[in-house]
Motif scaffolding. Structure first.
Motif, short mmCIF file in Angstrom:
data_model
loop_
_atom_site.label_atom_id
_atom_site.label_comp_id
_atom_site.label_asym_id
_atom_site.label_seq_id
_atom_site.Cartn_x
_atom_site.Cartn_y
_atom_site.Cartn_z
N HIS A 26 -4.20 -3.26 -9.14
CA HIS A 26 -3.49 -2.03 -8.79
C HIS A 26 -2.06 -2.41 -8.45
CE1 HIS A 26 -7.55 -0.81 -8.33
NE2 HIS A 26 -7.27 0.39 -7.89
N ILE A 27 -1.11 -1.78 -9.13
CA ILE A 27 0.28 -2.03 -8.75
C ILE A 27 0.52 -1.35 -7.42
CG2 ILE A 27 2.68 -1.72 -9.40
CD1 ILE A 27 1.76 -1.54 -12.29
N MET A 28 1.07 -2.09 -6.45
CA MET A 28 1.16 -1.53 -5.10
C MET A 28 2.29 -0.52 -4.98
SD MET A 28 2.91 -4.46 -2.77
CE MET A 28 3.12 -3.43 -1.33
N GLU A 29 2.22 0.24 -3.88
CA GLU A 29 3.23 1.24 -3.58
C GLU A 29 4.63 0.63 -3.52
OE1 GLU A 29 4.24 4.31 -3.63
OE2 GLU A 29 2.86 5.08 -2.13
N GLY A 30 5.57 1.28 -4.17
CA GLY A 30 6.96 0.84 -4.05
C GLY A 30 7.33 -0.35 -4.91
N LEU A 118 -6.19 7.95 -6.59
CA LEU A 118 -5.51 8.63 -5.48
C LEU A 118 -6.25 8.35 -4.17
CD1 LEU A 118 -3.20 10.58 -4.93
CD2 LEU A 118 -4.79 12.46 -5.17
N ALA A 121 -5.63 4.85 -3.04
CA ALA A 121 -4.31 4.69 -2.43
C ALA A 121 -4.32 5.20 -1.00
CB ALA A 121 -3.26 5.41 -3.27
N ILE A 122 -4.90 6.38 -0.79
CA ILE A 122 -4.80 7.00 0.53
C ILE A 122 -5.82 6.43 1.51
CG2 ILE A 122 -5.04 9.19 1.77
CD1 ILE A 122 -3.81 10.56 -0.60
N ALA A 125 -5.55 2.03 0.82
CA ALA A 125 -4.23 1.40 0.65
C ALA A 125 -4.22 0.42 -0.52
CB ALA A 125 -3.79 0.70 1.92
N GLY A 127 -3.10 0.31 -4.34
CA GLY A 127 -2.32 1.16 -5.24
C GLY A 127 -1.38 2.00 -4.40
N GLY A 128 -0.81 3.04 -4.99
CA GLY A 128 0.14 3.83 -4.23
C GLY A 128 0.40 5.17 -4.86
N LEU A 129 1.18 5.98 -4.15
CA LEU A 129 1.47 7.33 -4.66
C LEU A 129 2.50 7.27 -5.79
CD1 LEU A 129 1.72 9.28 -1.29
CD2 LEU A 129 -0.20 9.18 -2.85
N THR A 130 3.55 6.48 -5.61
CA THR A 130 4.59 6.44 -6.65
C THR A 130 4.09 5.68 -7.88
OG1 THR A 130 5.52 4.49 -5.64
CG2 THR A 130 6.55 6.57 -5.09
#
Lengths: 246, 263
Positions: A26-30, A118, A121-122, A125, A127-130
């Motif tokens: 999973h590519i992380m947030e940001g 989704l 991510a939530i 934690a 992966g991420g939203l963007t």
């Protein structure tokens, strides 16, 4: 110790510790620049839309399938939280991409994958939203499509069922990572050698960690699929609504 | 197993409008990505940390522990971006050579890697602000108010519910298998895991069947309705996130002007 030896030691530890990283796909947030977040999001929309419309149609005809789909999504989420004993000795998490694609078909998987990512991510934690668009593209579009097509091709060539399932799961896994590497390489081209060099860098890291994992996931998927076939014949029949034939 | 969710329900910010939290989170995320600056990312991290820990009442240790979760991906990713391969030696600050290939770090490579590292940390803190202070039910309700298709939200809420049902089942089965040495070796581990996953699948299927029957018996016609909490309405509440982000944007421009994108 000479400088060179220290470096070699450092590299050794880096690679020795690598396989223990879980959820590395999973590519992380940001992590992705804004323009790539948007671009991958846009690429993903048509697939999710097609999946959503097909689900909508199925649900209208058979209202019961809504519960079934929701269970499938939860199953995929829980499956990805389990640990597989990997061939290399470390543990990893199955992606469930292959199994999902074979059981529910690639169209339903694109929507379920989006929802599962989704939630991951939530709630976890991972992966991420963007980066949701990019992750959905690699894990819920490319992976399931490859798995599904592989499964069909092997079946059509009259290959044995276990081989079809194994190849579908393993190839789906590997192609998911390839897609992720391409996404990362496009976002971060190397200073020397550009996109290709960067792609080789990301691919080699993924190859070291993920090829053994893809093999273990392939084996596991075959075992799971056989067990489901043995004990859940009736359930499999109902699932044909999503993927036409299993 | 999922403790982020548990904290979301005890957060003091739980009763705040979820759309407000969503807007604040996404806006700051966007600014963080756009700014690509170490200072701005640290400020975003502090703002989000302050909101979560001081205003939301989430223990600081939990917030710190969560920040460590993505570290493995971040470390590998940053190293991969930072280290370059070339046959020329003079572009590197320091390098190692294996045969004829040199792998090393250039100055701009370090800069990119550092920017990336802090940017990702800042962005992750925005995500935690949302997920630690907003229960999933509220997020789904907010999505509904934002006109996301009904079927999609319903699927999400059903999946959310089922996740916990299935996780409970998995935990029970895992305990049973482990207490019978189910994971003592690799081959037995595979066998146990396959048994677990297939049983889980069949159980999940049966559950969904039962659920549908029981819902239908209670007059289910394709929609699950529930009463939602009402929130203060109006645009005034959005002034604070907008001001914060405008200040961040202004600071980015000033920092860029003086350091030329170095920080």
């Amino acid at each position: 110790m000479s400088k060179k030896k220290i470096w070699m030691l450092g590299l050794f530890f880096m690679f020795a510790l690598l396989p223990q990283t879980t959820f590395a796909m999973h590519i992380m947030e940001g992590f992705l620049p804004a323009k790539w977040c948007i671009a991958w999001g846009v690429f993903t929309i048509p697939f999710v839309l097609v999946g959503f419309l097909s689900i909508q149609k199925t649900v209208k005809e058979h209202p019961k399938t809504k519960m079934l789909l929701a269970m499938a999504g939860a199953f995929a989420f829980v499956l990805s939280a389990l640990k597989i004993p990997s061939v290399t000795g470390s543990c990893s998490h199955p992606t469930g991409v292959g199994l999902g694609a074979i059981l529910f078909g690639p169209t339903a998987m694109s929507v379920l994958g989006l929802i599962v990512l989704l939630f991951q991510a939530i709630l976890l934690a991972h992966g991420g939203l963007t980066t949701l668009g990019a992750n959905t593209f690699s894990m819920a579009v490319v992976g399931p499509l490859v798995s599904f097509v592989t499964y069909k091709i092997v079946k059509r060539a009259n290959g044995p069922q276990w081989l079809a399932v194994f190849l579908a799961a393993a190839l789906g896994d590997i192609l998911t990572y390839t897609a992720t590497s391409i996404q990362l390489a496009l976002a971060f081209p190397a200073e020397t050698g550009g996109f290709m060099a960067s792609m080789v860098k990301f691919m080699s890291i993924f190859a070291i960690t993920q090829i053994p994992l893809a093999v273990s996931e392939g084996i596991l998927t075959v075992l799971i699929f056989n067990a489901i076939k043995a004990y859940g014949k009736d359930e499999l029949k109902d699932l044909k609504m999503f993927s036409k034939e299993v | 197993m999922i403790y982020i969710d548990k904290y979301a329900y005890i957060s003091k910010l739980k009763h705040q409008d979820p759309i407000y939290k969503l807007v604040f989170c996404m806006m700051t995320l966007g600014v963080c990505l756009w700014a690509n600056s170490i200072i701005i990312s640290i400020i975003a991290l502090l703002i989000m940390g302050w909101h979560t820990v001081c205003k939301g009442g989430i223990p600081c240790a939990i917030f710190m522990k969560l920040m460590i979760i993505p570290m493995s991906f971040l470390a590998i990713g940053v190293l991969t971006v930072g280290i370059n391969v070339s046959d020329k030696k003079d572009i590197f600050l320091f390098y190692i050579s294996v045969f004829d290939i040199n792998a090393g770090v250039t100055q701009s490579g370090i800069q990119n890697a550092a920017h990336l590292f802090f940017k990702a940390l800042g962005a992750v803190s925005c995500l935690y602000y949302l997920s630690l202070n907003t229960p999933m039910v509220d997020i789904l309700q907010a999505l509904g108010r934002l006109r996301v298709p009904k079927l999609f939200i319903e699927l999400m809420s059903l999946i959310y519910r089922f996740i916990f049902v299935l996780l409970e089942t998995v935990e029970m089965m895992l305990t049973a298998q482990k207490s019978r040495m189910g994971y003592s070796g690799i081959s037995s581990g595979y066998r146990s895991l396959a048994a677990l996953a297939s049983t889980l699948f069949i159980r999940a299927y049966k559950r969904s069947d039962e659920l549908y029957t029981s819902l239908e018996a209670r007059g289910y016609d394709g929609e699950l309705n529930a009463l939602h909490e009402s929130y203060k309405k109006g645009w005034i509440q959005y002034t604070s996130p907008i001001t914060v982000n405008l200040i961040l944007i202004a600071m980015t421009l000033i920092i860029r002007h003086f350091t030329g994108g170095l920080m």
